[in-house]
Design a protein around this motif. Structure first.
Motif, PDB file in Angstrom:
ATOM      1  N   TYR A  50       8.872 -21.807  -5.789  1.00 19.87           N
ATOM      2  CA  TYR A  50       8.799 -22.311  -4.411  1.00 19.87           C
ATOM      3  C   TYR A  50      10.115 -22.943  -3.999  1.00 19.87           C
ATOM      4  O   TYR A  50      10.626 -22.690  -2.909  1.00 19.87           O
ATOM      5  N   GLU A  51      10.671 -23.773  -4.860  1.00 19.67           N
ATOM      6  CA  GLU A  51      11.882 -24.497  -4.491  1.00 19.67           C
ATOM      7  C   GLU A  51      13.115 -23.595  -4.435  1.00 19.67           C
ATOM      8  O   GLU A  51      13.948 -23.756  -3.545  1.00 19.67           O
ATOM      9  N   ASN A  52      13.248 -22.666  -5.364  1.00 17.46           N
ATOM     10  CA  ASN A  52      14.459 -21.845  -5.425  1.00 17.46           C
ATOM     11  C   ASN A  52      14.330 -20.499  -4.723  1.00 17.46           C
ATOM     12  O   ASN A  52      15.275 -20.067  -4.051  1.00 17.46           O
ATOM     13  N   LEU A  53      13.203 -19.822  -4.864  1.00 22.35           N
ATOM     14  CA  LEU A  53      13.050 -18.522  -4.205  1.00 22.35           C
ATOM     15  C   LEU A  53      12.675 -18.678  -2.739  1.00 22.35           C
ATOM     16  O   LEU A  53      13.343 -18.143  -1.863  1.00 22.35           O
ATOM     17  N   HIS A  54      11.588 -19.413  -2.494  1.00 19.32           N
ATOM     18  CA  HIS A  54      11.149 -19.503  -1.095  1.00 19.32           C
ATOM     19  C   HIS A  54      12.060 -20.415  -0.277  1.00 19.32           C
ATOM     20  O   HIS A  54      12.702 -19.974   0.671  1.00 19.32           O
ATOM     21  N   PHE A  55      12.111 -21.687  -0.623  1.00 19.62           N
ATOM     22  CA  PHE A  55      12.871 -22.628   0.196  1.00 19.62           C
ATOM     23  C   PHE A  55      14.377 -22.454   0.035  1.00 19.62           C
ATOM     24  O   PHE A  55      15.114 -22.503   1.018  1.00 19.62           O
ATOM     25  N   PRO A 114      15.779 -24.592   8.184  1.00 20.03           N
ATOM     26  CA  PRO A 114      15.909 -25.972   8.668  1.00 20.03           C
ATOM     27  C   PRO A 114      15.563 -26.157  10.144  1.00 20.03           C
ATOM     28  O   PRO A 114      15.127 -27.224  10.543  1.00 20.03           O
ATOM     29  N   ASN A 115      15.732 -25.118  10.960  1.00 24.08           N
ATOM     30  CA  ASN A 115      15.557 -25.278  12.406  1.00 24.08           C
ATOM     31  C   ASN A 115      14.569 -24.314  13.048  1.00 24.08           C
ATOM     32  O   ASN A 115      14.425 -24.325  14.269  1.00 24.08           O
ATOM     33  N   ILE A 116      13.933 -23.469  12.261  1.00 16.52           N
ATOM     34  CA  ILE A 116      12.963 -22.520  12.805  1.00 16.52           C
ATOM     35  C   ILE A 116      11.644 -22.715  12.066  1.00 16.52           C
ATOM     36  O   ILE A 116      11.604 -22.621  10.838  1.00 16.52           O
ATOM     37  N   PRO A 117      10.566 -22.997  12.783  1.00 18.40           N
ATOM     38  CA  PRO A 117       9.280 -23.165  12.105  1.00 18.40           C
ATOM     39  C   PRO A 117       8.853 -21.862  11.428  1.00 18.40           C
ATOM     40  O   PRO A 117       9.059 -20.775  11.967  1.00 18.40           O
ATOM     41  N   THR A 118       8.263 -22.008  10.259  1.00 17.02           N
ATOM     42  CA  THR A 118       7.802 -20.859   9.488  1.00 17.02           C
ATOM     43  C   THR A 118       6.321 -21.010   9.199  1.00 17.02           C
ATOM     44  O   THR A 118       5.896 -22.053   8.716  1.00 17.02           O
ATOM     45  N   MET A 119       5.553 -19.990   9.512  1.00 17.43           N
ATOM     46  CA  MET A 119       4.130 -19.975   9.172  1.00 17.43           C
ATOM     47  C   MET A 119       3.958 -19.016   8.001  1.00 17.43           C
ATOM     48  O   MET A 119       4.552 -17.939   7.978  1.00 17.43           O
TER      49      MET A 119
END
Length: 178
Positions: free
Chosen positions: A45-50, A58-63
């Motif tokens: 989650y921390e390295n691949l996704h985020f 940082p500036n576009i909402p993601t669903m």
């Protein structure tokens, strides 16, 4: 490899060149249809996704929508629920399904219905029907877009589809002109 990060960097550059504006002024939302990670570990989650989504996140909402890979090594989706706060996302009175596996969110004049094709159920089907009934009568909704990890039809992986979506949910979704 950082393929996802490279793809997002190039998409950002292409859109900014095309529109002559910062990406945040031309893109309102990013929709992910599952498999944000290869396995559901904290590292992924921390390295691949985020980490790889950093060029836009940082500036576009993601669903996000639940895919099968989120449950690998994390069948209870502890890491999923640690990173994504879906329990408070609702459309009118329609709250997320049990254990936040499916939900609806209203953005502008569009209603997004995020489905869990990995654990189809009659309860989810009933929930979809109730959401569609509300959306059909809602003058603030012009479009309904369903998001599910396994599609209705697939050209590359012909058998990797959701027959539940095709036979059970599509008749409900197609009952509205929206």
């Amino acid at each position: 490899q950082n393929r996802h990060g490279i793809l997002l960097q190039r998409a950002r550059a292409t859109l900014e060149a095309e529109f002559g504006k910062p990406l945040e002024e031309v893109v309102n939302i990013l929709i992910n249809d599952g498999d944000q990670v290869d396995v559901g570990t904290l590292d992924h989650y921390e390295n691949l996704h985020f980490g790889q989504s950093a060029p836009v996140s940082p500036n576009i909402p993601t669903m996000v929508t639940l895919g099968n890979h989120e449950t690998y090594y994390d069948p209870g989706r502890v890491n999923w629920k640690t990173h994504f706060f879906i329990e408070n996302v609702a459309y009118k009175t329609h709250t997320p399904g049990p254990d936040e596996r499916y939900y609806a969110n209203h953005v502008g004049r569009v209603l997004f219905i995020h489905l869990d094709g990995e654990a189809p159920s009659d309860a989810q089907k009933t929930w979809v029907q109730n959401v569609i009934n509300t959306a059909s009568a809602d003058p603030d909704v012009d479009w309904v877009i369903s998001v599910i990890h396994r599609p209705y039809q697939a050209e590359q992986y012909v058998g990797d589809i959701s027959s539940w979506l095709r036979t059970q949910v599509m008749p409900i979704l197609s009952s509205t002109r929206k």
